[in-house]
Design an enzyme around this catalytic site. Structure first.
Site, PDB file in Angstrom:
ATOM      1  N   GLY A  13      -1.084  -1.909   6.738  1.00 12.80           N
ATOM      2  CA  GLY A  13      -1.069  -3.099   7.580  1.00 12.80           C
ATOM      3  C   GLY A  13      -2.382  -3.840   7.418  1.00 12.80           C
ATOM      4  N   THR A  14      -2.629  -4.777   8.286  1.00 14.46           N
ATOM      5  CA  THR A  14      -3.867  -5.558   8.174  1.00 14.46           C
ATOM      6  C   THR A  14      -5.050  -4.675   8.566  1.00 14.46           C
ATOM      7  OG1 THR A  14      -2.578  -7.493   8.720  1.00 14.46           O
ATOM      8  CG2 THR A  14      -4.958  -7.732   8.838  1.00 14.46           C
ATOM      9  N   GLY A  15      -5.820  -4.276   7.551  1.00  9.60           N
ATOM     10  CA  GLY A  15      -6.805  -3.217   7.715  1.00  9.60           C
ATOM     11  C   GLY A  15      -7.839  -3.469   8.789  1.00  9.60           C
ATOM     12  N   VAL A  27     -13.428  -4.470   2.257  1.00  5.39           N
ATOM     13  CA  VAL A  27     -12.785  -3.151   2.218  1.00  5.39           C
ATOM     14  C   VAL A  27     -11.943  -3.010   3.484  1.00  5.39           C
ATOM     15  CG1 VAL A  27     -13.173  -0.653   2.175  1.00  5.39           C
ATOM     16  CG2 VAL A  27     -14.704  -2.155   0.900  1.00  5.39           C
ATOM     17  N   ASP A  47      -8.810  -0.597   5.725  1.00  6.52           N
ATOM     18  CA  ASP A  47      -8.774   0.703   6.403  1.00  6.52           C
ATOM     19  C   ASP A  47      -8.416   1.860   5.478  1.00  6.52           C
ATOM     20  OD1 ASP A  47      -6.207  -0.626   6.214  1.00  6.52           O
ATOM     21  OD2 ASP A  47      -5.386   1.089   7.319  1.00  6.52           O
ATOM     22  N   THR A  84       0.856  -1.192   0.000  1.00 16.58           N
ATOM     23  CA  THR A  84       0.000   0.000   0.000  1.00 16.58           C
ATOM     24  C   THR A  84       0.887   1.234   0.000  1.00 16.58           C
ATOM     25  OG1 THR A  84      -1.733  -1.155   1.162  1.00 16.58           O
ATOM     26  CG2 THR A  84      -1.618   1.219   1.545  1.00 16.58           C
TER      27      THR A  84
HETATM   28  N1  ASP Z   1      -4.202  -1.644   4.915  1.00 14.65           N
HETATM   29  C1  ASP Z   1      -4.467  -2.280   3.646  1.00 14.65           C
HETATM   30  C2  ASP Z   1      -5.792  -3.012   3.724  1.00 14.65           C
HETATM   31  O1  ASP Z   1      -6.037  -3.658   4.726  1.00 14.65           O
HETATM   32  C3  ASP Z   1      -3.423  -3.234   3.214  1.00 14.65           C
HETATM   33  C4  ASP Z   1      -2.001  -2.775   3.370  1.00 14.65           C
HETATM   34  O2  ASP Z   1      -1.728  -1.720   3.934  1.00 14.65           O
HETATM   35  O3  ASP Z   1      -1.138  -3.495   2.913  1.00 14.65           O
HETATM   36  O4  ASP Z   1      -6.519  -3.003   2.763  1.00 14.65           O
END
Ligand code: ASP
Length: 347
Positions: free
Chosen positions: A265-267, A243, A245, A214
Protein backbone atom coordinates in the site's frame (compact mmCIF):
# COMPACT_ATOMS: atom_id res chain seq x y z
CA UNK A 1 2.15 -11.95 26.91
CA UNK A 2 -1.36 -13.36 27.08
CA UNK A 3 -0.83 -15.02 23.74
CA UNK A 4 2.62 -16.32 24.78
CA UNK A 5 1.13 -17.90 27.89
CA UNK A 6 -1.62 -19.48 25.82
CA UNK A 7 0.98 -20.86 23.42
CA UNK A 8 3.05 -22.28 26.26
CA UNK A 9 -0.07 -23.88 27.73
CA UNK A 10 -1.04 -25.43 24.42
CA UNK A 11 2.47 -26.85 23.96
CA UNK A 12 2.12 -28.52 27.38
CA UNK A 13 -1.05 -30.24 26.19
CA UNK A 14 1.06 -32.34 23.84
CA UNK A 15 1.65 -32.61 20.13
CA UNK A 16 -1.60 -34.33 19.20
CA UNK A 17 -3.91 -31.57 20.39
CA UNK A 18 -1.60 -28.90 19.03
CA UNK A 19 -1.74 -30.58 15.62
CA UNK A 20 -5.50 -30.71 15.69
CA UNK A 21 -5.63 -27.00 16.42
CA UNK A 22 -3.47 -25.81 13.50
CA UNK A 23 -2.39 -27.02 10.08
CA UNK A 24 1.22 -28.22 10.20
CA UNK A 25 2.25 -25.67 7.55
CA UNK A 26 0.64 -22.74 5.81
CA UNK A 27 1.48 -19.95 3.42
CA UNK A 28 -0.14 -16.69 2.31
CA UNK A 29 0.96 -14.51 -0.59
CA UNK A 30 0.14 -11.06 -1.97
CA UNK A 31 0.95 -9.40 -5.27
CA UNK A 32 -0.11 -5.87 -4.35
CA UNK A 33 -3.35 -4.08 -3.51
CA UNK A 34 -5.21 -1.19 -5.09
CA UNK A 35 -8.28 -0.13 -6.98
CA UNK A 36 -8.59 -3.47 -8.73
CA UNK A 37 -12.27 -3.70 -9.55
CA UNK A 38 -14.30 -6.29 -11.39
CA UNK A 39 -14.45 -5.26 -15.02
CA UNK A 40 -11.18 -3.31 -14.78
CA UNK A 41 -9.15 -6.39 -15.69
CA UNK A 42 -9.65 -8.09 -19.05
CA UNK A 43 -10.18 -11.84 -18.84
CA UNK A 44 -6.68 -12.68 -20.00
CA UNK A 45 -4.96 -10.35 -17.52
CA UNK A 46 -7.14 -11.57 -14.68
CA UNK A 47 -6.34 -15.19 -15.54
CA UNK A 48 -2.61 -14.42 -15.69
CA UNK A 49 -2.63 -12.85 -12.20
CA UNK A 50 -4.68 -15.70 -10.78
CA UNK A 51 -2.30 -18.25 -12.31
CA UNK A 52 0.75 -16.45 -10.90
CA UNK A 53 -0.78 -16.35 -7.41
CA UNK A 54 -1.87 -19.99 -7.62
CA UNK A 55 1.56 -21.15 -8.84
CA UNK A 56 3.28 -19.20 -6.08
CA UNK A 57 1.10 -20.87 -3.43
CA UNK A 58 1.69 -24.32 -4.92
CA UNK A 59 5.46 -23.76 -5.14
CA UNK A 60 5.62 -22.65 -1.51
CA UNK A 61 3.43 -25.61 -0.51
CA UNK A 62 5.78 -28.07 -2.19
CA UNK A 63 8.73 -26.75 -0.21
CA UNK A 64 6.83 -26.73 3.09
CA UNK A 65 5.21 -30.16 2.55
CA UNK A 66 8.66 -31.67 1.92
CA UNK A 67 9.81 -30.34 5.30
CA UNK A 68 11.57 -27.27 3.87
CA UNK A 69 11.99 -24.17 5.97
CA UNK A 70 9.68 -21.16 5.93
CA UNK A 71 12.78 -19.08 5.13
CA UNK A 72 13.50 -21.11 1.98
CA UNK A 73 9.84 -21.03 0.92
CA UNK A 74 9.54 -17.26 1.31
CA UNK A 75 12.78 -16.56 -0.53
CA UNK A 76 12.08 -19.03 -3.36
CA UNK A 77 8.59 -17.73 -4.07
CA UNK A 78 9.57 -14.07 -3.92
CA UNK A 79 12.46 -14.74 -6.33
CA UNK A 80 9.97 -16.11 -8.88
CA UNK A 81 7.67 -13.09 -8.41
CA UNK A 82 10.67 -10.75 -8.74
CA UNK A 83 11.35 -12.30 -12.14
CA UNK A 84 7.69 -11.94 -13.21
CA UNK A 85 7.17 -8.61 -15.03
CA UNK A 86 3.54 -8.41 -13.91
CA UNK A 87 4.62 -7.44 -10.42
CA UNK A 88 6.26 -4.31 -9.06
CA UNK A 89 9.34 -6.13 -7.76
CA UNK A 90 12.56 -7.03 -9.56
CA UNK A 91 11.89 -7.08 -13.32
CA UNK A 92 8.74 -5.05 -13.92
CA UNK A 93 9.40 -2.67 -11.02
CA UNK A 94 8.19 0.92 -11.28
CA UNK A 95 10.57 3.73 -12.25
CA UNK A 96 11.79 6.71 -10.26
CA UNK A 97 11.19 10.13 -11.81
CA UNK A 98 14.82 9.96 -12.93
CA UNK A 99 14.14 6.85 -14.99
CA UNK A 100 15.79 4.19 -12.79
CA UNK A 101 14.50 1.17 -10.93
CA UNK A 102 15.39 1.34 -7.22
CA UNK A 103 14.39 -1.79 -5.35
CA UNK A 104 13.60 -2.46 -1.68
CA UNK A 105 13.13 -5.77 0.15
CA UNK A 106 13.09 -7.28 3.63
CA UNK A 107 12.72 -10.60 5.42
CA UNK A 108 12.18 -11.53 9.07
CA UNK A 109 12.17 -14.80 11.03
CA UNK A 110 9.89 -15.10 14.03
CA UNK A 111 11.70 -17.42 16.44
CA UNK A 112 14.84 -15.31 16.94
CA UNK A 113 13.51 -12.06 15.41
CA UNK A 114 16.42 -12.04 12.98
CA UNK A 115 15.83 -9.70 10.06
CA UNK A 116 17.52 -8.36 6.94
CA UNK A 117 16.57 -5.51 4.63
CA UNK A 118 17.87 -3.57 1.63
CA UNK A 119 16.76 -0.31 0.10
CA UNK A 120 17.39 1.52 -3.16
CA UNK A 121 19.39 -1.21 -4.86
CA UNK A 122 19.68 -0.89 -8.62
CA UNK A 123 21.68 -3.89 -9.83
CA UNK A 124 20.65 -6.87 -7.70
CA UNK A 125 18.42 -9.27 -9.62
CA UNK A 126 16.83 -10.73 -6.49
CA UNK A 127 16.65 -8.15 -3.70
CA UNK A 128 14.95 -10.68 -1.38
CA UNK A 129 18.06 -12.89 -1.52
CA UNK A 130 20.20 -9.88 -0.65
CA UNK A 131 17.90 -9.16 2.32
CA UNK A 132 18.36 -12.75 3.45
CA UNK A 133 22.14 -12.43 3.07
CA UNK A 134 22.07 -9.25 5.20
CA UNK A 135 20.23 -11.24 7.87
CA UNK A 136 22.45 -14.31 7.75
CA UNK A 137 25.86 -13.03 6.72
CA UNK A 138 26.21 -9.48 8.00
CA UNK A 139 26.12 -8.00 11.50
CA UNK A 140 23.50 -5.47 10.30
CA UNK A 141 19.78 -5.41 9.66
CA UNK A 142 19.48 -2.87 6.85
CA UNK A 143 21.84 -1.87 4.02
CA UNK A 144 21.13 0.70 1.33
CA UNK A 145 22.27 1.83 -2.11
CA UNK A 146 25.89 1.43 -3.22
CA UNK A 147 26.97 -0.21 0.03
CA UNK A 148 24.26 -2.86 -0.28
CA UNK A 149 25.44 -3.51 -3.82
CA UNK A 150 29.06 -3.99 -2.72
CA UNK A 151 27.83 -6.47 -0.15
CA UNK A 152 25.82 -8.28 -2.88
CA UNK A 153 29.00 -8.56 -4.97
CA UNK A 154 30.94 -9.93 -1.97
CA UNK A 155 28.19 -12.47 -1.42
CA UNK A 156 28.33 -13.56 -5.06
CA UNK A 157 24.68 -12.66 -5.68
CA UNK A 158 23.58 -12.16 -9.28
CA UNK A 159 23.93 -8.56 -10.47
CA UNK A 160 22.47 -7.11 -13.64
CA UNK A 161 22.40 -3.76 -15.43
CA UNK A 162 19.56 -1.58 -14.22
CA UNK A 163 17.96 -1.85 -17.66
CA UNK A 164 17.29 -5.55 -16.96
CA UNK A 165 14.32 -4.42 -14.85
CA UNK A 166 12.85 -2.32 -17.70
CA UNK A 167 9.29 -2.91 -18.90
CA UNK A 168 7.49 -0.73 -21.38
CA UNK A 169 4.27 -0.31 -19.41
CA UNK A 170 6.07 0.81 -16.25
CA UNK A 171 8.15 3.23 -18.32
CA UNK A 172 5.04 4.70 -19.94
CA UNK A 173 3.32 4.94 -16.58
CA UNK A 174 6.29 6.85 -15.09
CA UNK A 175 6.37 9.17 -18.14
CA UNK A 176 2.69 9.97 -17.63
CA UNK A 177 3.22 10.59 -13.93
CA UNK A 178 6.27 12.82 -14.56
CA UNK A 179 4.27 14.95 -17.00
CA UNK A 180 1.45 15.23 -14.52
CA UNK A 181 3.92 16.35 -11.85
CA UNK A 182 5.40 18.93 -14.25
CA UNK A 183 8.73 17.09 -14.38
CA UNK A 184 10.77 16.40 -17.50
CA UNK A 185 10.45 12.86 -18.85
CA UNK A 186 13.93 11.36 -18.38
CA UNK A 187 15.83 9.94 -21.35
CA UNK A 188 15.01 6.34 -22.13
CA UNK A 189 17.66 4.13 -20.49
CA UNK A 190 20.51 2.95 -22.67
CA UNK A 191 19.96 -0.65 -23.69
CA UNK A 192 16.17 -0.52 -23.28
CA UNK A 193 14.26 -2.31 -26.03
CA UNK A 194 12.85 -0.19 -28.82
CA UNK A 195 9.78 1.76 -27.73
CA UNK A 196 6.49 -0.02 -28.36
CA UNK A 197 2.99 1.40 -28.16
CA UNK A 198 1.38 0.78 -24.78
CA UNK A 199 -2.29 0.14 -24.38
CA UNK A 200 -3.74 3.28 -22.79
CA UNK A 201 -6.37 1.20 -20.99
CA UNK A 202 -3.62 -0.80 -19.30
CA UNK A 203 -2.00 2.45 -18.17
CA UNK A 204 -5.29 3.72 -16.81
CA UNK A 205 -5.65 0.50 -14.90
CA UNK A 206 -2.16 0.74 -13.47
CA UNK A 207 -2.87 4.24 -12.29
CA UNK A 208 -6.07 3.11 -10.66
CA UNK A 209 -4.14 0.24 -9.11
CA UNK A 210 -1.87 3.00 -7.77
CA UNK A 211 0.83 0.99 -9.54
CA UNK A 212 0.89 -1.37 -6.61
CA UNK A 213 2.12 -4.88 -7.35
CA UNK A 214 4.54 -5.23 -4.49
CA UNK A 215 4.94 -8.88 -3.55
CA UNK A 216 4.97 -10.51 -0.14
CA UNK A 217 4.91 -13.99 1.37
CA UNK A 218 4.36 -15.21 4.92
CA UNK A 219 4.98 -18.91 5.60
CA UNK A 220 4.84 -21.22 8.58
CA UNK A 221 6.82 -24.44 8.30
CA UNK A 222 6.36 -27.81 9.97
CA UNK A 223 8.55 -26.80 12.89
CA UNK A 224 6.21 -23.87 13.59
CA UNK A 225 8.71 -21.26 12.36
CA UNK A 226 7.11 -18.21 10.74
CA UNK A 227 8.94 -16.05 8.18
CA UNK A 228 7.65 -12.93 6.41
CA UNK A 229 9.19 -11.27 3.35
CA UNK A 230 8.35 -8.35 1.04
CA UNK A 231 9.89 -7.01 -2.20
CA UNK A 232 9.00 -3.90 -4.22
CA UNK A 233 10.06 -1.21 -6.65
CA UNK A 234 8.23 1.32 -4.47
CA UNK A 235 5.93 3.95 -5.97
CA UNK A 236 5.84 5.29 -9.54
CA UNK A 237 7.93 8.40 -10.22
CA UNK A 238 9.26 8.45 -6.65
CA UNK A 239 11.85 11.17 -6.05
CA UNK A 240 14.82 12.09 -3.90
CA UNK A 241 15.75 8.54 -2.87
CA UNK A 242 12.29 7.89 -1.45
CA UNK A 243 12.01 4.64 0.52
CA UNK A 244 8.65 3.13 1.47
CA UNK A 245 7.59 0.66 4.14
CA UNK A 246 8.57 -2.57 2.38
CA UNK A 247 12.18 -2.69 3.61
CA UNK A 248 11.31 -1.32 7.04
CA UNK A 249 11.02 -4.00 9.68
CA UNK A 250 7.86 -3.39 11.68
CA UNK A 251 6.22 -1.31 8.94
CA UNK A 252 6.12 -3.49 5.80
CA UNK A 253 7.40 -6.79 7.19
CA UNK A 254 7.33 -8.30 10.65
CA UNK A 255 7.49 -11.71 12.34
CA UNK A 256 7.45 -12.83 15.95
CA UNK A 257 6.44 -16.19 17.42
CA UNK A 258 2.85 -16.90 16.37
CA UNK A 259 2.54 -13.93 14.02
CA UNK A 260 3.90 -12.86 10.62
CA UNK A 261 2.86 -9.97 8.34
CA UNK A 262 3.73 -8.58 4.91
CA UNK A 263 2.14 -5.31 3.78
CA UNK A 264 1.37 -3.48 0.55
CA UNK A 265 0.00 0.00 0.00
CA UNK A 266 1.07 3.61 0.24
CA UNK A 267 4.22 3.14 2.28
CA UNK A 268 4.20 6.53 3.96
CA UNK A 269 1.12 5.54 5.99
CA UNK A 270 2.44 2.08 6.77
CA UNK A 271 5.63 3.59 8.16
CA UNK A 272 3.80 6.15 10.29
CA UNK A 273 1.54 3.49 11.79
CA UNK A 274 4.24 0.81 12.05
CA UNK A 275 1.52 -1.39 10.59
CA UNK A 276 3.05 -4.87 10.55
CA UNK A 277 4.38 -4.86 14.10
CA UNK A 278 1.27 -3.10 15.37
CA UNK A 279 -1.03 -5.88 14.14
CA UNK A 280 1.18 -8.52 15.77
CA UNK A 281 1.25 -6.55 19.03
CA UNK A 282 -2.54 -6.27 19.13
CA UNK A 283 -2.78 -10.02 18.43
CA UNK A 284 -0.13 -10.87 21.00
CA UNK A 285 -1.83 -8.84 23.69
CA UNK A 286 -5.24 -10.40 23.41
CA UNK A 287 -7.17 -9.37 20.32
CA UNK A 288 -8.16 -12.08 17.87
CA UNK A 289 -6.35 -11.88 14.52
CA UNK A 290 -9.53 -10.58 12.89
CA UNK A 291 -9.95 -7.89 15.51
CA UNK A 292 -6.30 -6.84 15.18
CA UNK A 293 -6.60 -6.63 11.39
CA UNK A 294 -9.83 -4.67 11.57
CA UNK A 295 -8.44 -2.27 14.16
CA UNK A 296 -5.26 -1.49 12.24
CA UNK A 297 -6.31 -1.71 8.59
CA UNK A 298 -9.98 -0.79 8.60
CA UNK A 299 -9.88 1.75 11.44
CA UNK A 300 -6.41 3.23 11.95
CA UNK A 301 -5.01 3.07 8.39
CA UNK A 302 -8.30 4.15 6.85
CA UNK A 303 -8.71 6.87 9.48
CA UNK A 304 -5.34 8.35 8.56
CA UNK A 305 -6.27 8.34 4.87
CA UNK A 306 -3.93 5.48 3.88
CA UNK A 307 -4.72 2.66 1.49
CA UNK A 308 -3.51 -0.89 1.08
CA UNK A 309 -3.54 -4.14 3.01
CA UNK A 310 -1.65 -6.98 4.61
CA UNK A 311 -1.35 -10.73 4.62
CA UNK A 312 -0.90 -12.45 7.98
CA UNK A 313 -0.22 -15.81 9.54
CA UNK A 314 -1.65 -15.92 13.05
CA UNK A 315 -0.90 -19.17 14.84
CA UNK A 316 -1.14 -21.37 11.77
CA UNK A 317 -3.96 -19.58 10.03
CA UNK A 318 -3.50 -17.45 6.89
CA UNK A 319 -5.53 -14.22 6.78
CA UNK A 320 -5.65 -10.97 4.81
CA UNK A 321 -7.25 -7.58 5.14
CA UNK A 322 -7.26 -4.54 2.82
CA UNK A 323 -9.22 -1.31 2.48
CA UNK A 324 -8.75 -1.11 -1.30
CA UNK A 325 -11.08 -2.62 -3.91
CA UNK A 326 -8.78 -5.57 -4.43
CA UNK A 327 -5.55 -7.33 -3.62
CA UNK A 328 -3.84 -10.05 -5.65
CA UNK A 329 -3.61 -12.85 -3.10
CA UNK A 330 -3.47 -16.60 -2.40
CA UNK A 331 -3.18 -18.97 0.51
CA UNK A 332 -2.59 -22.66 1.03
CA UNK A 333 -2.61 -24.81 4.16
CA UNK A 334 -1.47 -28.36 4.72
CA UNK A 335 -4.14 -30.72 3.38
CA UNK A 336 -6.08 -27.96 1.62
CA UNK A 337 -6.40 -26.53 -1.90
CA UNK A 338 -5.01 -23.16 -2.92
CA UNK A 339 -7.37 -20.23 -2.35
CA UNK A 340 -6.79 -17.52 -4.96
CA UNK A 341 -8.58 -14.18 -5.05
CA UNK A 342 -8.31 -10.65 -6.44
CA UNK A 343 -11.45 -8.64 -5.71
CA UNK A 344 -12.78 -7.51 -2.37
CA UNK A 345 -15.97 -9.52 -2.63
CA UNK A 346 -14.18 -12.89 -2.89
CA UNK A 347 -13.15 -15.14 0.01
N1 ASP B 1 4.35 -0.29 -0.01
C1 ASP B 1 5.12 -0.01 -1.20
C2 ASP B 1 5.87 1.29 -1.01
O1 ASP B 1 5.28 2.23 -0.50
C3 ASP B 1 4.32 0.08 -2.44
C4 ASP B 1 3.28 -0.99 -2.64
O2 ASP B 1 3.04 -1.81 -1.76
O3 ASP B 1 2.70 -0.99 -3.70
O4 ASP B 1 6.99 1.39 -1.45
Amino acid sequence: MIRTLALAASLCLGAASAQEAEPSWSVVIHGGAGVIERGALDAQTEAAYRAAMNDAAVAAGEILAAGGSALDAVEAVIRVLEDDPKFNAGRGAVFTSEGRNELDASIMRASDRQAGAVSSVTTVRHPISLARAVMEDSPHVMLSGAGAESFAAEQGLEQVDNVYFFTERRWASMARAAMRMGLPVPPRPEGAPQAEPVNEGALDLMEREHAFGTVGVVARDQSGEIVAGTSTGGTTAKRWGRVGDSPIIGAGTYAEPGCGISATGTGEYFIRLNIAARICTYFETGMSADEALDAVIMDELTGLGGDGGVIMIAGGEPLWRFNTAGMYRASLVDGGDPVVAIFGDEE
